[in-house]
Design a protein around this motif. Structure first.
Motif, PDB file in Angstrom:
ATOM      1  N   ALA A 257       0.854  -1.188   0.000  1.00 55.49           N
ATOM      2  CA  ALA A 257       0.000   0.000   0.000  1.00 55.49           C
ATOM      3  C   ALA A 257       0.888   1.236   0.000  1.00 55.49           C
ATOM      4  CB  ALA A 257      -0.913  -0.004   1.215  1.00 55.49           C
ATOM      5  N   LEU A 258       0.759   2.033  -1.062  1.00 52.20           N
ATOM      6  CA  LEU A 258       1.525   3.282  -1.128  1.00 52.20           C
ATOM      7  C   LEU A 258       0.743   4.388  -0.415  1.00 52.20           C
ATOM      8  CD1 LEU A 258       2.999   2.965  -4.734  1.00 52.20           C
ATOM      9  CD2 LEU A 258       3.923   2.147  -2.562  1.00 52.20           C
ATOM     10  N   GLU A 259       1.241   5.615  -0.508  1.00 49.56           N
ATOM     11  CA  GLU A 259       0.628   6.723   0.233  1.00 49.56           C
ATOM     12  C   GLU A 259      -0.902   6.756   0.139  1.00 49.56           C
ATOM     13  OE1 GLU A 259       2.149  10.713  -0.719  1.00 49.56           O
ATOM     14  OE2 GLU A 259       4.116   9.724  -0.673  1.00 49.56           O
ATOM     15  N   ASP A 291       2.506  -4.484   3.481  1.00 50.25           N
ATOM     16  CA  ASP A 291       3.489  -3.428   3.693  1.00 50.25           C
ATOM     17  C   ASP A 291       2.796  -2.083   3.534  1.00 50.25           C
ATOM     18  OD1 ASP A 291       5.650  -1.763   3.797  1.00 50.25           O
ATOM     19  OD2 ASP A 291       6.766  -2.704   2.158  1.00 50.25           O
ATOM     20  N   CYS A 292       2.566  -1.395   4.650  1.00 52.58           N
ATOM     21  CA  CYS A 292       2.035  -0.027   4.583  1.00 52.58           C
ATOM     22  C   CYS A 292       3.222   0.878   4.285  1.00 52.58           C
ATOM     23  CB  CYS A 292       1.377   0.358   5.908  1.00 52.58           C
ATOM     24  SG  CYS A 292      -0.222  -0.405   6.169  1.00 52.58           S
ATOM     25  N   ARG A 293       3.557   0.944   3.012  1.00 51.30           N
ATOM     26  CA  ARG A 293       4.808   1.578   2.608  1.00 51.30           C
ATOM     27  C   ARG A 293       4.695   3.094   2.625  1.00 51.30           C
ATOM     28  NH1 ARG A 293       7.346  -1.623  -2.349  1.00 51.30           N
ATOM     29  NH2 ARG A 293       7.263  -3.271  -0.779  1.00 51.30           N
ATOM     30  N   LEU A 318       3.545  -4.427   8.100  1.00 50.40           N
ATOM     31  CA  LEU A 318       4.727  -3.597   8.319  1.00 50.40           C
ATOM     32  C   LEU A 318       4.268  -2.155   8.202  1.00 50.40           C
ATOM     33  CD1 LEU A 318       7.230  -5.346   5.878  1.00 50.40           C
ATOM     34  CD2 LEU A 318       7.356  -5.364   8.373  1.00 50.40           C
ATOM     35  N   LEU A 319       4.264  -1.442   9.326  1.00 49.02           N
ATOM     36  CA  LEU A 319       3.752  -0.070   9.291  1.00 49.02           C
ATOM     37  C   LEU A 319       4.931   0.877   9.091  1.00 49.02           C
ATOM     38  CD1 LEU A 319       1.257  -0.618  12.242  1.00 49.02           C
ATOM     39  CD2 LEU A 319       0.724  -0.574   9.804  1.00 49.02           C
ATOM     40  N   ARG A 320       5.297   1.037   7.819  1.00 48.84           N
ATOM     41  CA  ARG A 320       6.489   1.837   7.525  1.00 48.84           C
ATOM     42  C   ARG A 320       6.180   3.314   7.345  1.00 48.84           C
ATOM     43  NH1 ARG A 320      10.691  -0.837   3.598  1.00 48.84           N
ATOM     44  NH2 ARG A 320       8.992  -1.070   2.107  1.00 48.84           N
ATOM     45  N   GLY A 321       5.024   3.584   6.696  1.00 56.83           N
ATOM     46  CA  GLY A 321       4.658   4.981   6.477  1.00 56.83           C
ATOM     47  C   GLY A 321       4.223   5.638   7.780  1.00 56.83           C
ATOM     48  N   ILE A 349       7.009   0.981  12.440  1.00 59.31           N
ATOM     49  CA  ILE A 349       8.293   1.579  12.053  1.00 59.31           C
ATOM     50  C   ILE A 349       8.143   3.095  11.888  1.00 59.31           C
ATOM     51  CG2 ILE A 349      10.149   1.565  10.325  1.00 59.31           C
ATOM     52  CD1 ILE A 349       9.148  -1.418   9.758  1.00 59.31           C
ATOM     53  N   GLY A 350       7.048   3.524  11.225  1.00 55.77           N
ATOM     54  CA  GLY A 350       6.810   4.956  11.033  1.00 55.77           C
ATOM     55  C   GLY A 350       6.259   5.590  12.301  1.00 55.77           C
ATOM     56  N   LYS A 351       6.303   6.930  12.305  1.00 53.25           N
ATOM     57  CA  LYS A 351       5.778   7.662  13.472  1.00 53.25           C
ATOM     58  C   LYS A 351       4.254   7.659  13.465  1.00 53.25           C
ATOM     59  CE  LYS A 351       9.583  11.042  13.591  1.00 53.25           C
ATOM     60  NZ  LYS A 351      10.471  10.159  14.344  1.00 53.25           N
ATOM     61  N   ASP A 352       3.673   7.738  14.658  1.00 53.62           N
ATOM     62  CA  ASP A 352       2.218   7.843  14.819  1.00 53.62           C
ATOM     63  C   ASP A 352       1.451   6.745  14.087  1.00 53.62           C
ATOM     64  OD1 ASP A 352       2.419  10.249  16.369  1.00 53.62           O
ATOM     65  OD2 ASP A 352       2.904  11.295  14.496  1.00 53.62           O
TER      66      ASP A 352
END
Lengths: 480, 250
Positions: A257-259, A291-293, A318-321, A349-352
């Motif tokens: 998943a992109l933005e 992948d929450c990219r 994977l919470l990257r964004g 991994i990403g903030k908030d």
């Protein structure tokens, strides 16, 4: 929709694109480089794909089968499996419904599955001519208009090599785990979905539309890519119990998943659990990861697991964004001698970032099940939140439910909540319902469905209705 | 309608009921009173068919059928319905769904089709208004988070919808304030008619101020020590149970 669609399915004939090109040749059992080369060649794959498979194979050779799950099964002989086989010849399959496990037929009856569909599901050698023209053409046209790509993974490798090459293995790398490595080396079937930027997929995508009823892939590979601001809801599986000659199923599902993209992936898994002693049941060892990219992306897994002799799966995010969201809603039901070890991993991994886990386990008969979940918050994922609720319901006193929650919290500015309960189905609740004139079986199904409500409401409508019926059938005769 | 003859019952090997004989005819309202530990709850439990209670002697017939041969759900389907002292919570199951399932299960047992949805909704709306309950109750989980009074109203609501031949009310007045008591009593009174019987088990006389019984039985140490009309209840209220115990059984 389901019944109608299935009836239509049963009448249709496979046309281009909706079937893996199965030919009459079969390779002998066993796995080596030549078998992989054979598969790749049969699929008409480019060199890079073959190289990728071989790389996976070499990693797999160095790995050993994991033993940490709370499961009990005899060792699998990987050299006894045929990795590329044409569907069984008609004369090798049951010749009529008379030769099929009567219990299975009874279940079809209860689920209201049309007669002609039952034979196909049970693997009977019927001349069911699957005619795809009406359903698939209209629906393909509609998708094409929106720019959505939905096809078999083999077709995607040939037609959209750049898209596949860019994403394949980026969420579940070849050497991720033993079964993922094996899958990467030998996968022969699966789906590919691409939703372009800004597009909301005009319909729910379902494997109904492209399942190959004659021979469902033993090693399926699914890849779903949702570009920026795109959305899709994908339904996998079917409530009807499916027979399959292949005992081991090791699928891999990758979601990207992109933005601002949103992927909702719903599964109803009801593989054949085996006869009363668990014989002939399917081992379902699956790797599913999203992948929450991109920032603010969201991936939601909803699953209803009722089938298989052994289920082993942990759909993860994977919470990257930054500000991305992961969700996991699960109902797992085991009866008879079924075993299930399932749960999820939320890697912040990403903030908030935020994640929600709601797991409902129901164990009956002599079955055993475990919830295994990992919530990991990296040091830089500040402001992250997780809520976990995991409840187990036991029916009878010969079953077991276990919870293994793992938490690794790398910063002090995140919030983690965990709630867990285990309860026996209340004699008082049963008595109360029965004292109103409701039969014991209906009472059990009512109480269990109430227990699962938080998850069922996450399912797309028609799946939710089917899931309730399915639960009742699965738990039949589990009390008393 | 209900004939109990020389009923003996044990719980975990202890004899609690020691020979009860009781006859209830259509149209009658009976009250069973008695001190704590006399066997009132055991009698309700045996009639409803709860596990863990063993009938060692005697017979119970309901509408000419042997009640002890009937499963719990069969008793309800035959028209014997129990209102619980402590109704259990069932998370996630909507109240309206339980009502509908129960009604249709009973109809099915009597060879009737399911009640059509509009007819069902009309019935429910009427009954819920009568019990002065908010319609939001229908969409809450069964008894979950209900106050004591709400649970009891809900029990009576089920009675009004299911229309049993014999309503068995176990300490239906416990935990009710005076307003709730009135509503519950009105509900029970509305059930009274010549074809239906009501058996109330209660510790206190105050319920009987609102629901007038035809007969009152005093249960002491597993036996009916005394029977009488509604004046017996008033006497019990004034004098307690001691005098009944001391008086030799007639």
């Amino acid at each position: 929709m389901a019944t109608e669609a299935m009836e239509q399915l049963a009448r249709r004939e496979y046309k281009q694109g909706f079937v893996t090109d199965i030919e009459s040749d079969t390779v002998p059992p066993g796995l080596d480089e030549s078998v992989i080369a054979f598969i790749s060649q049969k699929k008409g794959e480019p060199q890079w794909m073959l190289d990728w498979r071989l790389e996976a194979y070499h990693q797999w050779l160095k790995m050993t089968s994991p033993s940490w799950a709370h499961l009990d099964y005899p060792p699998i002989d990987y050299q006894a499996i045929s990795y590329f086989s044409a569907p069984k010849k008609p004369e090798d399959r049951p010749q009529s419904l008379d030769e099929v496990d009567p219990k299975l037929l009874e279940t079809y009856e209860k689920l209201g599955i049309p007669l002609h569909e039952r034979a196909a599901l049970a693997g009977v050698a019927v001349d069911a001519v699957f005619d795809s023209v009406s359903v698939t053409t209209t629906f393909r046209e509609k998708l094409a208009e929106a720019g959505v790509i939905f096809c078999s993974i083999s077709e995607a490798i040939r037609e959209y090599p750049e898209l596949v090459r860019q994403h394949l293995g980026t969420v579940v790398p070849q050497g991720d785990n033993y079964f993922a490595a094996l899958n990467s080396a030998v996968f022969t079937d699966g789906s590919f979905v691409y939703i372009p930027e800004g597009v909301t997929c005009p319909m729910e995508l379902s494997t109904y539309f492209r399942i190959n009823a004659a021979n469902t892939g033993q090693f399926e590979r699914t890849l779903i890519v949702c570009d920026k601001r795109a959305q899709v809801s994908y339904l996998e599986g079917c409530t009807a119990p499916q027979r399959d000659e292949n005992q081991l199923h090791a699928a891999v599902v990758e979601l990207v998943a992109l933005e601002d993209a949103y992927i909702k992936y719903s599964t109803v898994q009801n593989w054949y659990p085996g006869d009363e002693d668990g014989k002939g049941g399917i081992y379902n060892f699956v790797t599913k990861r999203g992948d929450c990219r991109g920032d603010r992306s969201r991936i939601s897994w909803t699953q209803v697991e009722t089938g298989s002799a052994i289920t082993w799966k942990y759909p993860s995010c994977l919470l990257r964004g930054n500000e991305s969201k992961g969700e996991f809603y699960s109902v797992a039901v085991t009866n008879g001698r079924q075993q299930a070890d399932t749960g999820t991993k939320m890697i912040h991994i990403g903030k908030d970032t935020s994640s929600t886990i709601v797991s409902k386990g129901i164990a009956a008969g002599k079955s055993n099940q475990s919830y295994r979940g990992l919530v990991k918050v990296s040091p830089r994922a500040t402001g992250s939140r997780n809520f976990t609720q995991c409840d187990s319901l036991l029916i009878g006193d010969k079953c077991g439910a276990h919870t293994f929650p793992y938490q690794e919290i790398g910063n002090s500015r995140s919030t983690i909540e965990h709630e867990a309960t285990t309860s026996k189905i209340g004699d008082d609740q049963l008595f109360y319902c029965k004292s109103r004139g409701i039969s014991e079986e209906d009472a059990v199904s009512m109480i269990v469905n109430g227990f699962c409500k938080d998850v069922f409401q996450e399912l797309p409508m028609e799946f939710a209705v089917e899931a309730e019926a399915l639960l009742s059938v699965t738990l039949e005769g589990s009390v008393g | 309608m209900l004939e109990i003859k020389d009923l003996h019952a044990t719980v975990e090997g202890n004899e609690i009921l020691k020979g009860i004989t009781l006859s209830i005819k259509p149209g009658e309202v009976h009250a069973i009173m008695g001190p704590n530990g006399a066997g009132k709850s055991t009698l309700s439990a045996v009639l409803a068919g709860r596990d863990g209670y063993e009938v060692t002697q005697g017979t119970i017939t309901f509408d000419g059928k042997d009640l002890m041969e009937m499963e719990v759900e069969e008793r309800a389907q035959a028209g014997l319905l129990m209102g619980f002292q402590y109704p259990v919570e069932i998370p996630g199951v909507k109240n309206i769904y339980l009502l509908k399932s129960a009604l249709n299960a009973q109809r099915a047992a009597r060879g009737l089709d399911e009640m059509p949805a509009p007819e069902f909704m009309k019935l429910i709306k009427e009954k819920i208004a009568f019990m002065k309950m908010d319609s939001s109750f229908l969409h809450r989980a069964v008894n979950e988070g209900f106050s004591g009074g709400e649970k009891k109203r809900n029990e009576i609501l089920q009675m009004l919808v299911l229309q049993p031949k014999l309503a068995l009310l176990d300490e239906i007045d416990s935990g009710l304030d005076i307003d709730a008591m009135k509503v519950v009593a009105e509900g029970v009174n509305s059930l009274r008619d010549e074809n239906r019987a009501i058996l109330m088990v209660t510790h206190y006389q105050r319920l009987l101020d609102h629901i007038t019984p035809d007969q009152v039985h005093v249960l002491i140490d597993g036996r009916i020590a005394k029977s009488g009309d509604r004046h017996l209840a008033e006497e019990l209220e004034a004098r307690g149970y001691e005098w009944v115990i001391e008086e030799p059984a007639a």
